[in-house]
Design a protein around this motif. Structure first.
Motif, mmCIF file in Angstrom:
data_model
loop_
_atom_site.group_PDB
_atom_site.id
_atom_site.type_symbol
_atom_site.label_atom_id
_atom_site.label_comp_id
_atom_site.label_asym_id
_atom_site.label_seq_id
_atom_site.Cartn_x
_atom_site.Cartn_y
_atom_site.Cartn_z
ATOM 1 N N ASN A 1 0.862 -1.182 0.000
ATOM 2 C CA ASN A 1 0.000 0.000 0.000
ATOM 3 C C ASN A 1 0.899 1.232 0.000
ATOM 4 O OD1 ASN A 1 -2.163 1.743 0.135
ATOM 5 N ND2 ASN A 1 -2.637 1.362 2.296
ATOM 6 N N PRO A 2 1.068 1.912 -1.158
ATOM 7 C CA PRO A 2 0.286 1.782 -2.381
ATOM 8 C C PRO A 2 0.505 0.437 -3.085
ATOM 9 C CG PRO A 2 1.487 3.862 -2.336
ATOM 10 C CD PRO A 2 2.040 3.021 -1.239
ATOM 11 N N PRO A 3 -0.532 -0.026 -3.814
ATOM 12 C CA PRO A 3 -0.402 -1.281 -4.556
ATOM 13 C C PRO A 3 0.394 -1.062 -5.834
ATOM 14 C CG PRO A 3 -2.535 -0.292 -4.970
ATOM 15 C CD PRO A 3 -1.848 0.604 -3.965
ATOM 16 N N GLY A 4 1.012 -2.113 -6.334
ATOM 17 C CA GLY A 4 1.760 -1.976 -7.578
ATOM 18 C C GLY A 4 3.023 -1.153 -7.394
ATOM 19 N N PHE A 5 3.557 -0.691 -8.519
ATOM 20 C CA PHE A 5 4.799 0.087 -8.509
ATOM 21 C C PHE A 5 4.748 0.980 -9.740
ATOM 22 C CE2 PHE A 5 9.588 0.340 -8.092
ATOM 23 C CZ PHE A 5 9.587 0.743 -6.759
ATOM 24 N N TYR A 6 4.443 2.246 -9.525
ATOM 25 C CA TYR A 6 4.231 3.182 -10.624
ATOM 26 C C TYR A 6 5.488 3.300 -11.486
ATOM 27 C CZ TYR A 6 3.039 7.588 -12.952
ATOM 28 O OH TYR A 6 2.796 8.562 -13.882
ATOM 29 N N LEU A 7 5.303 3.644 -12.755
ATOM 30 C CA LEU A 7 6.448 3.647 -13.675
ATOM 31 C C LEU A 7 7.524 4.658 -13.278
ATOM 32 C CD1 LEU A 7 6.240 6.219 -15.932
ATOM 33 C CD2 LEU A 7 4.330 4.829 -16.707
ATOM 34 N N ASP A 8 7.163 5.777 -12.638
ATOM 35 C CA ASP A 8 8.192 6.695 -12.137
ATOM 36 C C ASP A 8 9.018 6.031 -11.034
ATOM 37 O OD1 ASP A 8 7.565 8.692 -13.861
ATOM 38 O OD2 ASP A 8 6.531 9.962 -12.416
ATOM 39 N N GLU A 9 8.353 5.261 -10.181
ATOM 40 C CA GLU A 9 9.071 4.513 -9.148
ATOM 41 C C GLU A 9 9.988 3.481 -9.790
ATOM 42 O OE1 GLU A 9 6.454 4.084 -5.250
ATOM 43 O OE2 GLU A 9 5.358 3.321 -6.986
ATOM 44 N N ALA A 10 9.478 2.811 -10.832
ATOM 45 C CA ALA A 10 10.280 1.812 -11.530
ATOM 46 C C ALA A 10 11.493 2.453 -12.195
ATOM 47 C CB ALA A 10 9.426 1.092 -12.571
ATOM 48 N N SER A 11 11.321 3.645 -12.764
ATOM 49 C CA SER A 11 12.421 4.342 -13.423
ATOM 50 C C SER A 11 13.522 4.687 -12.432
ATOM 51 C CB SER A 11 11.907 5.615 -14.102
ATOM 52 O OG SER A 11 12.967 6.348 -14.667
ATOM 53 N N ILE A 12 13.139 5.280 -11.302
ATOM 54 C CA ILE A 12 14.123 5.638 -10.278
ATOM 55 C C ILE A 12 14.809 4.387 -9.740
ATOM 56 C CG2 ILE A 12 14.327 6.507 -7.914
ATOM 57 C CD1 ILE A 12 12.211 8.617 -8.684
ATOM 58 N N GLY B 1 3.235 6.432 -27.072
ATOM 59 C CA GLY B 1 4.175 7.514 -26.815
ATOM 60 C C GLY B 1 4.011 8.172 -25.475
ATOM 61 N N ASP B 2 2.792 8.124 -24.902
ATOM 62 C CA ASP B 2 2.555 8.815 -23.635
ATOM 63 C C ASP B 2 2.685 7.896 -22.434
ATOM 64 O OD1 ASP B 2 0.268 7.353 -24.348
ATOM 65 O OD2 ASP B 2 -1.032 8.622 -23.121
ATOM 66 N N LEU B 3 2.996 6.613 -22.646
ATOM 67 C CA LEU B 3 3.046 5.675 -21.529
ATOM 68 C C LEU B 3 4.209 4.709 -21.736
ATOM 69 C CD1 LEU B 3 1.636 4.931 -18.906
ATOM 70 C CD2 LEU B 3 0.202 3.357 -20.183
ATOM 71 N N PRO B 4 5.408 5.075 -21.292
ATOM 72 C CA PRO B 4 6.621 4.285 -21.558
ATOM 73 C C PRO B 4 6.745 3.078 -20.634
ATOM 74 C CG PRO B 4 7.164 6.229 -20.296
ATOM 75 C CD PRO B 4 5.700 6.325 -20.579
ATOM 76 N N GLY B 5 6.004 2.036 -20.924
ATOM 77 C CA GLY B 5 6.018 0.858 -20.057
ATOM 78 C C GLY B 5 7.303 0.062 -20.098
ATOM 79 N N TYR B 6 8.201 0.382 -21.024
ATOM 80 C CA TYR B 6 9.449 -0.380 -21.128
ATOM 81 C C TYR B 6 10.220 -0.385 -19.805
ATOM 82 C CZ TYR B 6 12.486 3.728 -21.048
ATOM 83 O OH TYR B 6 13.163 4.852 -20.649
ATOM 84 N N ILE B 7 10.149 0.744 -19.071
ATOM 85 C CA ILE B 7 10.938 0.841 -17.845
ATOM 86 C C ILE B 7 10.416 -0.116 -16.786
ATOM 87 C CG2 ILE B 7 9.623 2.705 -16.745
ATOM 88 C CD1 ILE B 7 13.470 2.303 -16.887
ATOM 89 N N GLU B 8 9.102 -0.407 -16.813
ATOM 90 C CA GLU B 8 8.557 -1.423 -15.914
ATOM 91 C C GLU B 8 9.158 -2.791 -16.252
ATOM 92 O OE1 GLU B 8 6.736 -1.086 -13.324
ATOM 93 O OE2 GLU B 8 5.231 0.488 -13.524
ATOM 94 N N ALA B 9 9.304 -3.070 -17.560
ATOM 95 C CA ALA B 9 9.884 -4.349 -17.965
ATOM 96 C C ALA B 9 11.336 -4.455 -17.507
ATOM 97 C CB ALA B 9 9.791 -4.497 -19.485
ATOM 98 N N TYR B 10 12.101 -3.374 -17.653
ATOM 99 C CA TYR B 10 13.489 -3.390 -17.191
ATOM 100 C C TYR B 10 13.559 -3.662 -15.688
ATOM 101 C CZ TYR B 10 15.174 -1.306 -21.610
ATOM 102 O OH TYR B 10 15.507 -1.060 -22.916
ATOM 103 N N TRP B 11 12.684 -2.976 -14.913
ATOM 104 C CA TRP B 11 12.730 -3.101 -13.461
ATOM 105 C C TRP B 11 12.315 -4.499 -13.007
ATOM 106 C CZ3 TRP B 11 14.525 -2.192 -8.972
ATOM 107 C CH2 TRP B 11 13.794 -2.435 -7.811
ATOM 108 N N TYR B 12 11.158 -4.978 -13.499
ATOM 109 C CA TYR B 12 10.714 -6.307 -13.074
ATOM 110 C C TYR B 12 11.646 -7.385 -13.615
ATOM 111 C CZ TYR B 12 6.477 -4.648 -10.825
ATOM 112 O OH TYR B 12 5.593 -4.027 -9.967
#
Length: 694
Positions: free
Chosen positions: A65-76, A463-474
């Motif tokens: 809580n918070p659930p998940g891991f937002y992409l900004d969190e994943a990027s950092i 273009g507005d939702l760079p999910g690649y960084i989530e893939a790198y992090w996970y």
């Protein structure tokens, strides 16, 4: 206890003791005991079990809580992991001063990232470790804020209540549960205030003290973006402590602080002003605006940031920053701050420390009030720090007053505890429901893609939702490095049969493996569609060259009724959901990125548009299908202009299928809003589809 005459400077009482026995005994803040008091760490030892227990409650289940891991969190987190691994960021830059993200307007500040890299080096990468770091620095900030208040007031009640209020304040609590740079900002700011509290009454400051204070102010500017303005403002505020004997010390502090800023200035010059790009993007100051217009805008935003309804009842409207169950500050904190302000206005202003607290409170509003977003939790993060300190002065006033005053203080203590506990109950009841705002659907989609055993996995995003960084992090969490992925450009088509993961759901004749939230995993078919990527915000005409993204106009609202057309994204077509609402009083335009033309075909365009029901005039919009050659140069365009009448009803508009020029290799879509209507009029664009007609 007799209240000290604030006009008299008492020599360095701030070094003598610490609050409530946690770091010393505030009640013993008198010179004759300074030499006999045990070391602060010895006095803190008995309180260590209490502190550990309190931190356990503060950080309970912080990875859920918070659930998940937002992409900004994943990027950092991914960049911190990458630094901990080989000293290079995701773009293979060695030991960067600032970190580049997918957004060229954002330069991630280094302090939090490098601190998290140390944590990962010791404990390995994990969501729990990352979130615990934020919780730990948030908890430490609250405890030290109590120390600052106790030293400033010499009052045990003030020390304890300020610390407890800071721990229970929804604003500070929720920020400390996010893996954002801003999570560290309160602690650095409190350390600055602790240092100033130690030094301000001394006639002269030692070289060590000057270096420490200037270094902390410098650290503040490298911790979060608002520090680039707030750091210099707080440094300038030292002038309230000016005296003949301290003038040189203050000047020396400014000089050392200036030296600390030189690396950032050099970086900014070498990178085309990237450190100011975010401010330009979010700010309202434009070329040609008069000083009067700028001042009026600033005043309006400053007042909006002080909105009592937001402070006490609603909070930030962004559910990623705030669970909307109550306001951002506790009612008792605000009441005590008002009492503290009353004390300052009636003589307390003579004390330089209290003047600095008021100055800091006002300065904390400046960075956020220069942007278009009102009551933004992150950009206003310094405000609750100074507000809680001001409340500490209110505690001192009531504790040193009459029996009625002390009874009132007891009531406010009870109110603090009750409201703080109520917020915690509501936070745990509703906080876990925010999965959509924290990309909670991604892990299941990622696991499904990995379970196929296909290698590499192709990453393809809108273009507005760079999910690649989530893939790198996970991927990093399960031991996969970047070589396990191939990141595609928006106009690249994955090989037939390849496993694709990302946020672009325009996959043509694909086999969907898993679809959840904004993310999809699929196996590419023989005729994969290259998706149409939205710009996500409209841009001012003339702000950028044609076909390029520019600074978006902020203030657009996401449409609540965005939905795919029946049948969803069509084979051999591309689907663009703009889903934005804007006012109609100025010219605006959005241009998508490109759709690659994979076969000879005629193309058609259809869109849903509407004007607001309360509009007072007709609004004109133009839709254009734009042809581009292989070099992305303009070939031709096909347009239709539509009159939007103020009925509130959706209008479906089409451009009849057109034969493409033989030179055409790509197309994109442009939407143009002509200025018109009255203030308050709105237009909305939704569901724009490009279809191939064989």
């Amino acid at each position: 206890m007799t209240e000290r005459d604030p006009s008299i400077e008492v020599p360095d009482q701030t070094e003598i003791a610490d609050p409530g026995g946690v770091a010393g005994d505030l009640a013993a803040s008198v010179p004759d005991r300074a030499t006999t008091a045990p070391a602060p760490w010895r006095r803190a030892l008995p309180w260590l079990p209490l502190l550990l227990g309190a931190f356990g409650l503060y950080a309970m289940a912080v990875d859920r809580n918070p659930p998940g891991f937002y992409l900004d969190e994943a990027s950092i987190s991914y960049n911190a992991y990458s630094i901990s691994f080989d000293g290079r960021d995701e773009h293979d830059v060695a030991w960067p001063l600032f970190f580049q993200t997918w957004d060229a307007s954002v330069a991630v500040n280094p302090v939090y990232v490098y601190l998290l890299a140390i944590v990962f080096k010791v404990f390995g990468p994990s969501i729990l470790a990352a979130r615990l770091l934020s919780a730990a620095v948030g908890f430490a900030a609250a405890v030290l804020l109590g120390v600052v208040a106790g030293r400033a007031t010499g009052n045990r009640w003030a020390a304890w209540l300020v610390a407890v209020s800071a721990l229970l304040t929804p604003w500070l609590f929720q920020v400390s549960h996010l893996v954002f740079e801003v999570a560290l900002f309160p602690l650095i700011l409190v350390m600055v205030l602790l240092m100033i509290g130690r030094m301000h009454a001394k006639p002269r400051w030692s070289p060590w003290e000057i270096g420490a204070l200037a270094g902390l102010l410098g650290l503040l500017t490298y911790t979060y973006t608002i520090g680039r303005l707030l750091g210099p403002l707080l440094a300038f505020g030292l002038i309230v402590f000016a005296s003949r004997s301290r003038a040189r010390s203050i000047a020396a502090t400014w000089m050392v602080f200036g030296l600390a800023l030189l690396p950032a200035l050099a970086f900014n010059l070498a990178n085309a002003g990237v450190l100011g790009a975010r401010a330009d993007l979010l700010g309202y100051i434009k070329p040609g605006m008069s000083v009067i217009d700028i001042s009026a805008q600033f005043l309006n935003h400053a007042l909006a940031n002080l909105d009592l309804r937001r402070l006490l009842l609603i909070g930030d409207s962004n559910i990623r920053h705030h669970v909307p169950v109550m306001g951002s500050v506790l009612a008792a904190t605000l009441i005590l701050a008002i009492v503290g302000l009353h004390r300052i206005l009636h003589g307390g202003w003579r004390d330089p420390w209290t003047r600095y607290v008021i100055y800091g409170l006002l300065a904390s509003l400046v960075p956020a009030s220069l942007t278009v977003d009102d009551f933004h939790t992150l950009r206003l993060i310094a405000f609750p720090i100074f507000l809680v300190l001001l409340a500490g002065l209110g505690v001192q006033r009531l504790a040193d007053g009459s029996a009625e005053h002390r009874l009132t203080l007891l009531g406010l203590v009870a109110l603090t505890i009750v409201q703080g506990v109520l917020f915690q109950v509501q936070f745990w009841r509703y906080g876990p429901d925010r999965g959509g705002a924290f990309d909670a659907a991604f892990p299941a989609v990622f696991d499904a893609a990995v379970a196929t055993g296909s290698s590499p996995i192709y990453l393809r995003d809108r273009g507005d939702l760079p999910g690649y960084i989530e893939a790198y992090w996970y991927g990093a969490l399960v031991g996969m490095d970047q070589s396990a992925f191939v990141r595609l450009r928006s106009d690249e088509v994955p090989p037939a049969g390849a496993v694709v993961l990302g946020t672009d759901k325009s996959c043509g004749s694909c086999q969907i493996i898993r679809d959840g939230g904004d993310y999809i995993a699929y196996r590419a078919g023989e005729s994969s569609a290259a998706g149409l990527i939205p710009n996500s915000d409209f841009e001012e005409v003339g702000a950028t060259p044609f076909r390029e993204f520019g600074a978006p106009i902020f203030g657009w609202l996401t449409s609540p009724n965005t939905a795919l057309l029946p049948g969803g994204a069509r084979s051999d077509g591309a689907h663009l959901v703009l889903g934005h609402i804007t006012d109609t009083t100025s010219t605006k335009q959005t241009t998508s990125t490109t759709i690659v033309i994979t076969s000879e075909a005629s193309l058609g365009l259809e869109a849903f548009v509407r004007a607001g029901r309360a509009n007072q005039a007709t609004v004109k919009i133009t839709l254009a299908l734009v042809e581009l050659n292989a070099d992305r140069e303009f070939v031709a365009w096909h347009t239709t202009t539509v009159d939007l009448t103020p009925t509130g009803a959706w209008q479906q508009e089409r451009i009849a299928p057109v034969e493409l020029n033989p030179d055409t290799a790509y197309v994109n879509v442009s939407c143009y809003l002509e200025p018109g209507g009255a203030p308050g009029d709105q237009a909305e664009f939704d569901d724009i589809v490009v279809d191939a007609v064989r």
